[in-house]
Design an enzyme around this catalytic site. Sequence first.
Site, mmCIF file in Angstrom:
data_model
loop_
_atom_site.group_PDB
_atom_site.id
_atom_site.type_symbol
_atom_site.label_atom_id
_atom_site.label_comp_id
_atom_site.label_asym_id
_atom_site.label_seq_id
_atom_site.Cartn_x
_atom_site.Cartn_y
_atom_site.Cartn_z
ATOM 1 N N THR A 127 -24.959 -83.181 -36.812
ATOM 2 C CA THR A 127 -25.381 -84.564 -36.553
ATOM 3 C C THR A 127 -26.460 -84.496 -35.481
ATOM 4 O O THR A 127 -26.672 -83.454 -34.865
ATOM 5 C CB THR A 127 -24.212 -85.430 -36.031
ATOM 6 O OG1 THR A 127 -23.830 -84.989 -34.725
ATOM 7 C CG2 THR A 127 -23.017 -85.386 -36.966
ATOM 8 N N VAL A 180 -21.511 -77.839 -29.408
ATOM 9 C CA VAL A 180 -22.376 -78.722 -28.613
ATOM 10 C C VAL A 180 -23.832 -78.431 -28.956
ATOM 11 O O VAL A 180 -24.260 -77.271 -28.954
ATOM 12 C CB VAL A 180 -22.164 -78.483 -27.103
ATOM 13 C CG1 VAL A 180 -23.076 -79.399 -26.305
ATOM 14 C CG2 VAL A 180 -20.706 -78.690 -26.723
ATOM 15 N N LYS A 181 -24.567 -79.505 -29.238
ATOM 16 C CA LYS A 181 -25.969 -79.326 -29.614
ATOM 17 C C LYS A 181 -26.858 -79.733 -28.431
ATOM 18 O O LYS A 181 -26.668 -80.815 -27.848
ATOM 19 C CB LYS A 181 -26.240 -80.227 -30.824
ATOM 20 C CG LYS A 181 -27.309 -79.755 -31.747
ATOM 21 C CD LYS A 181 -27.263 -80.643 -32.991
ATOM 22 C CE LYS A 181 -28.438 -80.415 -33.879
ATOM 23 N NZ LYS A 181 -28.512 -81.461 -34.913
ATOM 24 N N ILE A 182 -27.800 -78.861 -28.104
ATOM 25 C CA ILE A 182 -28.640 -79.086 -26.913
ATOM 26 C C ILE A 182 -30.109 -78.860 -27.297
ATOM 27 O O ILE A 182 -30.425 -77.880 -27.982
ATOM 28 C CB ILE A 182 -28.233 -78.101 -25.783
ATOM 29 C CG1 ILE A 182 -26.811 -78.408 -25.308
ATOM 30 C CG2 ILE A 182 -29.214 -78.142 -24.618
ATOM 31 C CD1 ILE A 182 -26.304 -77.473 -24.218
ATOM 32 N N ALA A 218 -22.365 -81.798 -32.358
ATOM 33 C CA ALA A 218 -22.530 -83.102 -31.701
ATOM 34 C C ALA A 218 -23.481 -82.901 -30.528
ATOM 35 O O ALA A 218 -23.287 -81.990 -29.717
ATOM 36 C CB ALA A 218 -21.185 -83.623 -31.216
#
Length: 231
Positions: free
Chosen positions: A27, A83-85, A57
């Site tokens: 996402t 975790v998306k960064i 996310a």
Amino acid sequence: MKFFLDTANLDEIRQGMSFGVIDGITTNPTLIAKEKRPFRDHILDICNLVKDGEVSAEVVSTDTEGILREAREIATWHPNVIVKIPTIPDGVRALSILSKEQIRVNMTLVFSAPQALIVAKAGAYFVSPFIGRLDDIGADGLTLLSEIMDIYRAYDYPTQVLAASLRHPLHVVSAARMGAHIGTMPYKIFEQLFKHPLTDRGLEGFLKDWEKARETLGDVFQSAGARKPKR
Ligand code: E4P
């Protein structure tokens, strides 16, 4: 190759899961915003639908402290959340710290080989090169993907390459030929992977011919219980 759907829409995810070949979900803030629901609840609903699949996310802070705060919080939501960064300097600083804490990070918005090299060194779990968005500006997204695959193989980096922003089935096929670990795609591209006009036309012909010869073929499927005779 793993297939991820690039969507936050629960109906699309349900539909996709019914084919038994979807391995996870990505996402981003744009996709989440479309669903108009609380972020955490929505990610948990996605995790429940995809069972063992990984679900990315994304943080929305852009300074290292804020990214760290959001990332540590997101990582507690569910064991399958990644975790998306964004791949900005503060994001890379945060990645170096989070990877030492064993938090799995998907580094997103990658548009160059040096960016991919840096995030692998900093311990990214996934790297997400955006193929289609490079094509959009007249560059070649697949060349970038091939450079990243070469570099990662040369040094045996464990970071998995997640080919993102895929816009058509040929992008998926090219990414698979290069050995990308994962391809993430919108639901409509996933559907296009198994649709072919010659399959539809061929099937139509088979069924027409079957219908014409029906009388002579016997009632095999009916006797196997597919259609019960009326009493
Ligand atoms: C990946 O994780 C991104 O969400 C995505 O692939 C972006 O694709 P787009 O360029 O179609 O928005």
